[in-house]
Design a protein around this motif. Structure first.
Motif, PDB file in Angstrom:
ATOM      1  N   ALA A 210     -21.784  19.591 -62.518  1.00 16.36           N
ATOM      2  CA  ALA A 210     -20.773  19.703 -63.666  1.00 16.36           C
ATOM      3  C   ALA A 210     -20.361  18.113 -63.800  1.00 16.36           C
ATOM      4  N   ALA A 211     -20.145  17.495 -62.780  1.00 15.96           N
ATOM      5  CA  ALA A 211     -19.588  16.170 -63.015  1.00 15.96           C
ATOM      6  C   ALA A 211     -20.532  15.165 -63.802  1.00 15.96           C
ATOM      7  N   ARG A 212     -21.698  15.413 -63.488  1.00 17.76           N
ATOM      8  CA  ARG A 212     -22.763  14.620 -64.298  1.00 17.76           C
ATOM      9  C   ARG A 212     -22.579  15.143 -65.790  1.00 17.76           C
ATOM     10  N   GLN A 213     -22.580  16.486 -66.006  1.00 18.65           N
ATOM     11  CA  GLN A 213     -22.984  17.006 -67.304  1.00 18.65           C
ATOM     12  C   GLN A 213     -21.652  16.900 -68.227  1.00 18.65           C
ATOM     13  N   ARG A 214     -20.602  16.805 -67.508  1.00 19.50           N
ATOM     14  CA  ARG A 214     -19.341  16.828 -68.114  1.00 19.50           C
ATOM     15  C   ARG A 214     -18.416  15.499 -67.736  1.00 19.50           C
ATOM     16  N   PRO A 215     -19.109  14.329 -68.126  1.00 11.86           N
ATOM     17  CA  PRO A 215     -18.229  13.147 -67.239  1.00 11.86           C
ATOM     18  C   PRO A 215     -16.787  12.949 -67.812  1.00 11.86           C
ATOM     19  N   GLY A 216     -16.375  13.366 -69.145  1.00  6.57           N
ATOM     20  CA  GLY A 216     -15.162  13.151 -69.494  1.00  6.57           C
ATOM     21  C   GLY A 216     -14.137  14.004 -68.781  1.00  6.57           C
ATOM     22  N   GLU A 217     -14.440  15.481 -68.466  1.00 10.41           N
ATOM     23  CA  GLU A 217     -13.488  16.236 -67.743  1.00 10.41           C
ATOM     24  C   GLU A 217     -13.492  15.690 -66.102  1.00 10.41           C
ATOM     25  N   PHE A 218     -14.664  14.995 -65.772  1.00 16.70           N
ATOM     26  CA  PHE A 218     -14.704  14.774 -64.412  1.00 16.70           C
ATOM     27  C   PHE A 218     -13.768  13.591 -64.156  1.00 16.70           C
ATOM     28  N   ALA A 219     -13.743  12.630 -65.249  1.00 11.81           N
ATOM     29  CA  ALA A 219     -13.100  11.623 -65.166  1.00 11.81           C
ATOM     30  C   ALA A 219     -11.605  11.890 -64.982  1.00 11.81           C
ATOM     31  N   GLY A 220     -11.098  12.961 -65.625  1.00 10.70           N
ATOM     32  CA  GLY A 220      -9.675  13.100 -65.500  1.00 10.70           C
ATOM     33  C   GLY A 220      -9.334  14.277 -64.419  1.00 10.70           C
ATOM     34  N   SER A 221     -10.334  14.438 -63.616  1.00  8.01           N
ATOM     35  CA  SER A 221     -10.141  15.377 -62.231  1.00  8.01           C
ATOM     36  C   SER A 221      -9.794  14.320 -61.072  1.00  8.01           C
ATOM     37  N   ALA A 222      -8.962  15.067 -60.401  1.00 11.62           N
ATOM     38  CA  ALA A 222      -8.702  14.443 -58.960  1.00 11.62           C
ATOM     39  C   ALA A 222      -9.896  14.262 -58.056  1.00 11.62           C
ATOM     40  N   LEU A 223     -10.818  14.702 -58.443  1.00 12.96           N
ATOM     41  CA  LEU A 223     -12.219  14.774 -57.954  1.00 12.96           C
ATOM     42  C   LEU A 223     -12.891  13.254 -57.972  1.00 12.96           C
ATOM     43  N   GLY A 229     -15.420   8.221 -58.483  1.00 12.47           N
ATOM     44  CA  GLY A 229     -16.286   8.299 -59.636  1.00 12.47           C
ATOM     45  C   GLY A 229     -17.885   8.781 -59.634  1.00 12.47           C
ATOM     46  N   ARG A 230     -17.997   8.975 -58.385  1.00 10.06           N
ATOM     47  CA  ARG A 230     -19.452   9.023 -58.173  1.00 10.06           C
ATOM     48  C   ARG A 230     -19.616  10.837 -57.699  1.00 10.06           C
ATOM     49  N   PRO A 231     -20.452  11.332 -58.469  1.00  9.21           N
ATOM     50  CA  PRO A 231     -20.554  12.960 -58.246  1.00  9.21           C
ATOM     51  C   PRO A 231     -21.227  13.132 -56.564  1.00  9.21           C
ATOM     52  N   GLU A 232     -21.919  12.280 -56.310  1.00  8.67           N
ATOM     53  CA  GLU A 232     -22.535  12.610 -55.023  1.00  8.67           C
ATOM     54  C   GLU A 232     -21.500  12.045 -53.909  1.00  8.67           C
ATOM     55  N   GLY A 233     -20.333  11.487 -54.158  1.00 11.40           N
ATOM     56  CA  GLY A 233     -19.522  11.275 -53.427  1.00 11.40           C
ATOM     57  C   GLY A 233     -18.468  12.363 -53.103  1.00 11.40           C
ATOM     58  N   ILE A 234     -18.549  13.486 -53.916  1.00  8.37           N
ATOM     59  CA  ILE A 234     -17.563  14.541 -53.838  1.00  8.37           C
ATOM     60  C   ILE A 234     -17.942  15.374 -52.464  1.00  8.37           C
ATOM     61  N   THR A 235     -16.876  15.884 -51.915  1.00  9.37           N
ATOM     62  CA  THR A 235     -17.107  16.801 -50.457  1.00  9.37           C
ATOM     63  C   THR A 235     -16.346  18.123 -50.855  1.00  9.37           C
ATOM     64  N   ASN A 236     -16.859  18.974 -49.981  1.00 16.71           N
ATOM     65  CA  ASN A 236     -16.446  20.204 -49.919  1.00 16.71           C
ATOM     66  C   ASN A 236     -14.751  20.175 -49.755  1.00 16.71           C
ATOM     67  N   GLU A 237     -14.149  19.450 -48.751  1.00 20.87           N
ATOM     68  CA  GLU A 237     -13.096  19.249 -48.461  1.00 20.87           C
ATOM     69  C   GLU A 237     -12.147  18.784 -49.851  1.00 20.87           C
TER      70      GLU A 237
END
Ligand SMILES: [Zn+2]
Length: 355
Positions: A210-223, A229-237
């Motif tokens: 989702a972070a790759r497909q919806r970069p605008g929403e991802f940018a506004g997320s705490a994640l 800003g790297r989708p692969e840097g997101i963790t389960n925690e």
């Protein structure tokens, strides 16, 4: 027979860790827990399955024997083993992909370990053992879901876990819920299974997609902040933390991932009318109450025939936040075997014959 209240030595073996402790009937905790790395696939990824089976069996015998001579284990009458794979009523492990990998013959754990230790051994599937922790009254019926790297499920009723004697059942995690060509893989090798979607691993994958497909929403997320800003840097925690704080991007992805889990709950309810669902496992517990709230939203949307929305939500609850379910549960199975041989015969299967 004299007092059968314990202590009992209990162990839980999974793909990464073997834990051994002791329990006493009526005591709600497990004590003196010792942890060692499992001598299996995780440590020896290139070893053949037959060698790993021998290593694991040898490790169990050695570690249990060493624990049994500790003073707090003195007088132990039996050993309970919670095992991460399907087992038969006689304690024969049929498979253990996370422990020794795919394939390999069955392993008669009760027989081998019983002979080595000189004590009766009760081996049960880990989710079956965990369910025993939550058994309340005699007539109580509930379904236990484990939501961690995969998804496990067991229905527990009148002191008995409802699975086939050969170990079939309780595998909603491998129920196919996504038939699309892009269905995510499951750790069993299948595709589109519930356990590859509504699990910690599945949700992490979905958040990254989702972070790759919806970069605008991802940018506004705490994640985005926590992963630079790297989708692969997101963790389960980070996902669990973001959901707890109500981050709309994380909540949206989790909601979509929990929809098939709501479907699984609805199917159990619709087929056999179970009205208590307990969720344990690292990911569900890390998310906490929002996990059951969001699942409740989806289940309410889906509807459970004959129930009002508050009744639907009231069916769902989180289990204890520790990781001792299987150790405590297998201890309760042993204690129940002493207290009620009939119950033991049904629930602990052939165990009672070995007293
Ligand atoms: Zn699967």
């Amino acid at each position: 027979m004299t007092d059968r209240g314990g202590p009992f030595v209990v162990a839980d073996i999974g793909g990464t860790t073997l834990r051994i402790g002791h329990v006493t009937a009526g005591d709600p905790v497990v004590r003196g827990v010792r942890r060692v790395a499992t001598e299996g696939l995780a440590r020896y990824p290139d070893a053949p399955v037959a060698e790993l089976q021998q290593r694991v069996l040898g490790q169990l015998a050695t570690e249990l024997a060493a624990y049994l001579v500790r003073s707090e284990a003195a007088g132990s009458r039996a050993v309970g083993l919670s095992f991460a794979g399907p087992t038969t009523v006689d304690g024969v492990a049929l498979a253990a992909p996370t422990i020794w990998g795919e394939g390999g013959g069955s392993v008669a754990l009760n027989a081998h370990l019983g002979a080595r230790l000189g004590l009766p051994v009760l081996t049960v599937n880990d989710i079956t053992a965990a369910a025993w922790r939550y058994a309340r009254a005699e007539d109580d019926a509930f379904c236990l879901f484990t939501v961690s790297s995969g998804v496990g499920s067991k229905v527990f009723r009148r002191g008995e876990v409802l699975v086939d004697d050969a170990g079939f059942g309780g595998e909603l995690g491998h129920w196919r819920v996504d038939w699309s060509g892009t269905a995510p893989p499951c750790d069993c090798g299948g595709r589109g299974h519930l356990g590859g979607i509504a699990s910690g691993r599945g949700i992490l994958r979905a958040v990254r997609v989702a972070a790759r497909q919806r970069p605008g929403e991802f940018a506004g997320s705490a994640l985005a902040a926590s992963s630079a800003g790297r989708p692969e840097g997101i963790t389960n925690e980070a996902v669990a933390g973001a959901v707890r704080r109500g981050d709309s991007f994380a909540v949206d992805v989790l909601r979509a991932a929990l929809r098939p889990l709501a479907l699984a709950v609805a199917s159990v309810f619709s087929s056999i009318g179970i009205r208590r669902y307990i969720f344990i496992g690292g990911f569900a517990v890390a998310v906490g109450q929002p996990f059951v709230d969001i699942l409740g939203d989806e289940l309410t949307e889906l509807g459970c025939f004959g129930l009002t929305p508050p009744q639907v939500r009231a069916m769902l609850m989180l289990g204890a936040a520790d990781d001792d379910h299987s150790l405590i549960g297998v201890g309760r199975m042993l204690a129940a075997a002493g207290a009620d041989p009939r119950l033991a015969a049904e629930a602990a299967h052939a165990y009672v014959d070995r007293w």
